[in-house]
Design a protein around this motif. Structure first.
Motif, mmCIF file in Angstrom:
data_model
loop_
_atom_site.group_PDB
_atom_site.id
_atom_site.type_symbol
_atom_site.label_atom_id
_atom_site.label_comp_id
_atom_site.label_asym_id
_atom_site.label_seq_id
_atom_site.Cartn_x
_atom_site.Cartn_y
_atom_site.Cartn_z
ATOM 1 N N THR A 1 0.847 -1.180 0.000
ATOM 2 C CA THR A 1 0.000 0.000 0.000
ATOM 3 C C THR A 1 0.893 1.244 0.000
ATOM 4 O OG1 THR A 1 -1.690 -1.173 1.248
ATOM 5 C CG2 THR A 1 -1.760 1.232 1.344
ATOM 6 N N THR B 1 -1.074 2.009 -8.547
ATOM 7 C CA THR B 1 -2.098 2.564 -9.426
ATOM 8 C C THR B 1 -1.498 3.601 -10.369
ATOM 9 O OG1 THR B 1 -3.803 2.132 -7.782
ATOM 10 C CG2 THR B 1 -4.326 3.744 -9.497
ATOM 11 N N GLU C 1 -8.440 -1.117 -11.658
ATOM 12 C CA GLU C 1 -7.965 -0.858 -10.298
ATOM 13 C C GLU C 1 -8.664 -1.838 -9.356
ATOM 14 O OE1 GLU C 1 -7.392 2.945 -7.313
ATOM 15 O OE2 GLU C 1 -8.538 3.187 -9.156
ATOM 16 N N ASP D 1 -8.864 -2.212 -6.092
ATOM 17 C CA ASP D 1 -9.650 -1.688 -4.971
ATOM 18 C C ASP D 1 -11.015 -1.193 -5.447
ATOM 19 O OD1 ASP D 1 -7.765 -2.296 -3.033
ATOM 20 O OD2 ASP D 1 -6.822 -0.329 -3.128
ATOM 21 N N TYR E 1 -13.142 -4.185 -5.886
ATOM 22 C CA TYR E 1 -13.456 -4.843 -4.612
ATOM 23 C C TYR E 1 -14.480 -4.063 -3.784
ATOM 24 C CZ TYR E 1 -12.618 -7.353 -0.236
ATOM 25 O OH TYR E 1 -12.772 -8.093 0.897
ATOM 26 N N TRP F 1 -17.964 0.881 2.598
ATOM 27 C CA TRP F 1 -16.941 -0.070 2.167
ATOM 28 C C TRP F 1 -17.544 -1.425 1.802
ATOM 29 C CZ3 TRP F 1 -12.581 2.362 1.049
ATOM 30 C CH2 TRP F 1 -12.331 3.583 1.694
ATOM 31 N N SER G 1 -2.605 -4.693 -8.160
ATOM 32 C CA SER G 1 -2.825 -5.256 -6.833
ATOM 33 C C SER G 1 -2.203 -6.628 -6.740
ATOM 34 C CB SER G 1 -4.318 -5.379 -6.544
ATOM 35 O OG SER G 1 -4.535 -5.995 -5.296
ATOM 36 N N TYR H 1 -6.872 -9.578 -3.864
ATOM 37 C CA TYR H 1 -7.518 -10.056 -2.648
ATOM 38 C C TYR H 1 -7.462 -11.575 -2.662
ATOM 39 C CZ TYR H 1 -8.857 -5.262 -1.913
ATOM 40 O OH TYR H 1 -8.805 -3.923 -1.688
ATOM 41 N N PHE I 1 -12.980 4.558 -3.626
ATOM 42 C CA PHE I 1 -13.720 3.394 -4.086
ATOM 43 C C PHE I 1 -15.143 3.323 -3.543
ATOM 44 C CE2 PHE I 1 -9.383 2.645 -2.564
ATOM 45 C CZ PHE I 1 -8.739 2.874 -3.764
ATOM 46 N N PRO J 1 -5.162 2.445 5.682
ATOM 47 C CA PRO J 1 -3.979 2.254 4.836
ATOM 48 C C PRO J 1 -2.638 2.486 5.535
ATOM 49 C CG PRO J 1 -5.671 3.414 3.616
ATOM 50 C CD PRO J 1 -6.174 3.289 5.034
#
Length: 172
Positions: free
Chosen positions: A10, A15, A31, A33, A36, A42, A65, A68, A111, A127
């Motif tokens: 992170t 990105t 992207e 995130d 996701y 969130w 990324s 996940y 996001f 983060p």
């Protein structure tokens, strides 16, 4: 480089690099995130595996990324190139702190329309906390995958400093 996975901690600049490469190589950028986190509070995409499977079935793409857990193997199986931003905490932490302070102060939507908040800084999922606490584990995970025979002959480009990444970009 047709199916590119940009990995790192992170705040490393995944990105930003993916967007730059997308333009230079004509690859469609996704992207992770944003795939996701799809809604307020969130909210998580319950069709993430389907979405990533569909996107990575395309012949040309770039995703920023490590992935996940539910899609990590899928990404590594389908990529032909991994670009690893293997930067130290000394490089990453000022970046992630500046970005999070900016997002918090300006109430910048990220996001799914979500925002970083001052109370969010207290969470282990924030983060800044995540970058600090997960640096070693994420580095070991990427190292393991980069040498995993399942992913050979995956081309892995590993950069240990932003200057190295910049020089490589200039050479493209």
């Amino acid at each position: 480089m047709e199916r590119v996975l940009v990995v790192g901690m992170t705040g490393a600049g995944k990105t930003t690099l993916a967007r730059t490469l997308s333009g230079r190589l004509g690859l469609r950028h996704h992207e992770m995130d944003a795939l996701y986190f799809t809604g307020p509070n969130w909210a998580v995409n319950d069709k993430l595996t389907e979405d990533v499977s569909r996107l990575t079935a395309e012949p040309r793409w770039i995703i920023d990324s490590l992935g996940y857990p539910e899609v990590r193997d899928l990404l590594w199986d389908r990529a032909d190139t991994v670009i690893w931003l293997d930067y130290s905490k000394r490089v990453i932490m000022p970046r992630v702190l500046r970005r999070s302070v900016r997002r918090t102060v300006t109430r910048e939507a990220v996001f799914g329309g979500n925002r970083e908040t001052w109370t969010g800084w207290l969470s282990r999922e924030h983060p800044a906390w995540w970058a600090w606490s997960q640096h070693g584990a994420r580095r070991r995970e990427i190292e393991r995958r980069a040498h995993d025979p399942r992913f050979v002959p995956l081309d892995t480009l590993r950069f240990s400093h932003p200057d190295d990444t910049t020089a490589w970009l200039a050479s493209l």
